[in-house]
Design a protein around this motif. Structure first.
Motif, PDB file in Angstrom:
ATOM      1  N   VAL A  80     108.625 -48.786  61.756  1.00  0.00           N
ATOM      2  CA  VAL A  80     107.844 -48.121  61.434  1.00  0.00           C
ATOM      3  C   VAL A  80     106.961 -49.080  62.856  1.00  0.00           C
ATOM      4  O   VAL A  80     106.756 -50.066  62.292  1.00  0.00           O
ATOM      5  CB  VAL A  80     106.374 -48.014  59.566  1.00  0.00           C
ATOM      6  N   TYR A  81     105.674 -48.928  63.593  1.00  0.00           N
ATOM      7  CA  TYR A  81     105.290 -49.271  64.255  1.00  0.00           C
ATOM      8  C   TYR A  81     103.693 -49.249  63.771  1.00  0.00           C
ATOM      9  O   TYR A  81     103.732 -47.814  64.452  1.00  0.00           O
ATOM     10  CB  TYR A  81     105.542 -48.852  65.376  1.00  0.00           C
ATOM     11  N   VAL A  82     103.059 -50.270  63.603  1.00  0.00           N
ATOM     12  CA  VAL A  82     101.187 -49.945  63.521  1.00  0.00           C
ATOM     13  C   VAL A  82     101.047 -50.461  64.762  1.00  0.00           C
ATOM     14  O   VAL A  82     100.851 -52.140  65.230  1.00  0.00           O
ATOM     15  CB  VAL A  82     101.552 -50.509  61.960  1.00  0.00           C
ATOM     16  N   THR A  83      99.895 -49.595  64.905  1.00  0.00           N
ATOM     17  CA  THR A  83      99.054 -50.865  65.913  1.00  0.00           C
ATOM     18  C   THR A  83      97.833 -50.360  65.755  1.00  0.00           C
ATOM     19  O   THR A  83      96.648 -49.366  65.733  1.00  0.00           O
ATOM     20  CB  THR A  83      98.743 -50.055  67.377  1.00  0.00           C
ATOM     21  N   PRO A  84      96.511 -52.055  65.410  1.00  0.00           N
ATOM     22  CA  PRO A  84      95.465 -52.215  64.222  1.00  0.00           C
ATOM     23  C   PRO A  84      94.620 -52.382  65.412  1.00  0.00           C
ATOM     24  O   PRO A  84      95.510 -53.123  66.771  1.00  0.00           O
ATOM     25  CB  PRO A  84      95.731 -52.983  63.496  1.00  0.00           C
ATOM     26  N   ALA A 135     112.103 -42.676  62.206  1.00  0.00           N
ATOM     27  CA  ALA A 135     113.241 -42.025  60.919  1.00  0.00           C
ATOM     28  C   ALA A 135     114.926 -42.430  61.837  1.00  0.00           C
ATOM     29  O   ALA A 135     115.533 -43.222  60.395  1.00  0.00           O
ATOM     30  CB  ALA A 135     113.585 -40.629  60.484  1.00  0.00           C
ATOM     31  N   LYS A 136     115.194 -42.393  62.006  1.00  0.00           N
ATOM     32  CA  LYS A 136     116.468 -42.494  63.232  1.00  0.00           C
ATOM     33  C   LYS A 136     116.842 -44.519  63.376  1.00  0.00           C
ATOM     34  O   LYS A 136     117.769 -45.088  62.571  1.00  0.00           O
ATOM     35  CB  LYS A 136     116.912 -42.632  64.413  1.00  0.00           C
ATOM     36  N   ILE A 184     101.431 -41.909  52.890  1.00  0.00           N
ATOM     37  CA  ILE A 184     102.228 -40.744  53.338  1.00  0.00           C
ATOM     38  C   ILE A 184     103.162 -41.735  53.873  1.00  0.00           C
ATOM     39  O   ILE A 184     105.069 -40.583  53.774  1.00  0.00           O
ATOM     40  CB  ILE A 184     101.249 -40.806  54.613  1.00  0.00           C
ATOM     41  N   ILE A 185     103.377 -42.628  54.378  1.00  0.00           N
ATOM     42  CA  ILE A 185     104.507 -43.109  54.717  1.00  0.00           C
ATOM     43  C   ILE A 185     105.268 -44.022  53.247  1.00  0.00           C
ATOM     44  O   ILE A 185     106.778 -43.634  53.914  1.00  0.00           O
ATOM     45  CB  ILE A 185     104.626 -45.010  55.613  1.00  0.00           C
ATOM     46  N   GLY A 186     104.994 -44.888  52.885  1.00  0.00           N
ATOM     47  CA  GLY A 186     105.946 -45.027  51.887  1.00  0.00           C
ATOM     48  C   GLY A 186     106.982 -43.945  50.530  1.00  0.00           C
ATOM     49  O   GLY A 186     108.086 -44.906  50.583  1.00  0.00           O
ATOM     50  N   PRO A 187     106.360 -42.993  50.491  1.00  0.00           N
ATOM     51  CA  PRO A 187     107.048 -41.924  50.339  1.00  0.00           C
ATOM     52  C   PRO A 187     108.519 -41.937  51.060  1.00  0.00           C
ATOM     53  O   PRO A 187     109.903 -41.364  50.418  1.00  0.00           O
ATOM     54  CB  PRO A 187     107.216 -40.630  49.737  1.00  0.00           C
ATOM     55  N   ILE A 188     108.686 -41.745  52.408  1.00  0.00           N
ATOM     56  CA  ILE A 188     109.668 -41.214  53.086  1.00  0.00           C
ATOM     57  C   ILE A 188     110.315 -42.877  53.576  1.00  0.00           C
ATOM     58  O   ILE A 188     111.672 -42.773  53.299  1.00  0.00           O
ATOM     59  CB  ILE A 188     109.185 -41.362  54.301  1.00  0.00           C
ATOM     60  N   ILE A 189     109.333 -44.073  53.430  1.00  0.00           N
ATOM     61  CA  ILE A 189     110.582 -45.332  53.509  1.00  0.00           C
ATOM     62  C   ILE A 189     111.193 -45.966  52.509  1.00  0.00           C
ATOM     63  O   ILE A 189     112.077 -46.369  52.642  1.00  0.00           O
ATOM     64  CB  ILE A 189     109.951 -45.868  53.973  1.00  0.00           C
ATOM     65  N   ASN A 231     109.057 -52.972  48.160  1.00  0.00           N
ATOM     66  CA  ASN A 231     109.362 -51.927  48.847  1.00  0.00           C
ATOM     67  C   ASN A 231     110.351 -51.367  49.573  1.00  0.00           C
ATOM     68  O   ASN A 231     109.970 -50.597  51.013  1.00  0.00           O
ATOM     69  CB  ASN A 231     108.139 -50.222  49.399  1.00  0.00           C
ATOM     70  N   ASN A 232     111.265 -52.133  49.623  1.00  0.00           N
ATOM     71  CA  ASN A 232     112.688 -52.485  50.864  1.00  0.00           C
ATOM     72  C   ASN A 232     111.870 -52.790  51.878  1.00  0.00           C
ATOM     73  O   ASN A 232     112.950 -52.752  53.139  1.00  0.00           O
ATOM     74  CB  ASN A 232     113.548 -50.965  51.081  1.00  0.00           C
TER      75      ASN A 232
END
Length: 128
Positions: free
Chosen positions: A21-25, A16-17, A44-49, A82-83
């Protein structure tokens, strides 16, 4: 915040700071795996970011590419709408670099890196 898929096919970590977002597939995904990832990301992530600009790092060094059809483009388009401001991709594979050209959205500037330090330095140079 960390989200891990029960089958171990991905992790999503949100800082958040840094608004990062860090994604590891991991491994070879099916269309169902990708759809589940996309839905979890949006729900889950969408509404936060989505209220403020954010960035993403994809660490695809443990990922095996497949043909996701329109799912990948839809996910990248959703991010852009979404920004999402910048996308950093970490890979050590020349084959992955070639594949990325076919699935990457031109709506968001992106760079490919060979390690996490370079990716984070680039995003910090952009203000994140």
């Amino acid at each position: 915040m960390m989200i891990s898929h029960p089958k171990g096919t991905y992790t999503i970590n949100y800082n958040a700071k840094e608004r990062m977002v860090y994604v590891t597939p991991i491994g070879l995904w099916t269309n169902e795996d990708f759809e589940e990832y996309h839905n979890q990301f949006m729900e889950i992530i969408g509404p936060i970011i989505c209220k403020e600009p954010w960035v993403i790092i994809y660490d695809i060094r443990k990922y095996q590419f497949y043909e996701p059809g329109n799912l990948s483009e839809e996910h990248l388009d959703w991010q852009a709408e979404n920004n999402l401001k910048y996308r950093a991709i970490i890979t050590d594979s020349d084959q992955a670099k070639k594949c990325l050209g076919g699935i990457s959205s031109s709506k968001v500037p992106q760079q490919i890196f060979i390690n996490e330090d370079e990716a984070i330095a680039w995003l910090k140079s952009k203000g994140f």
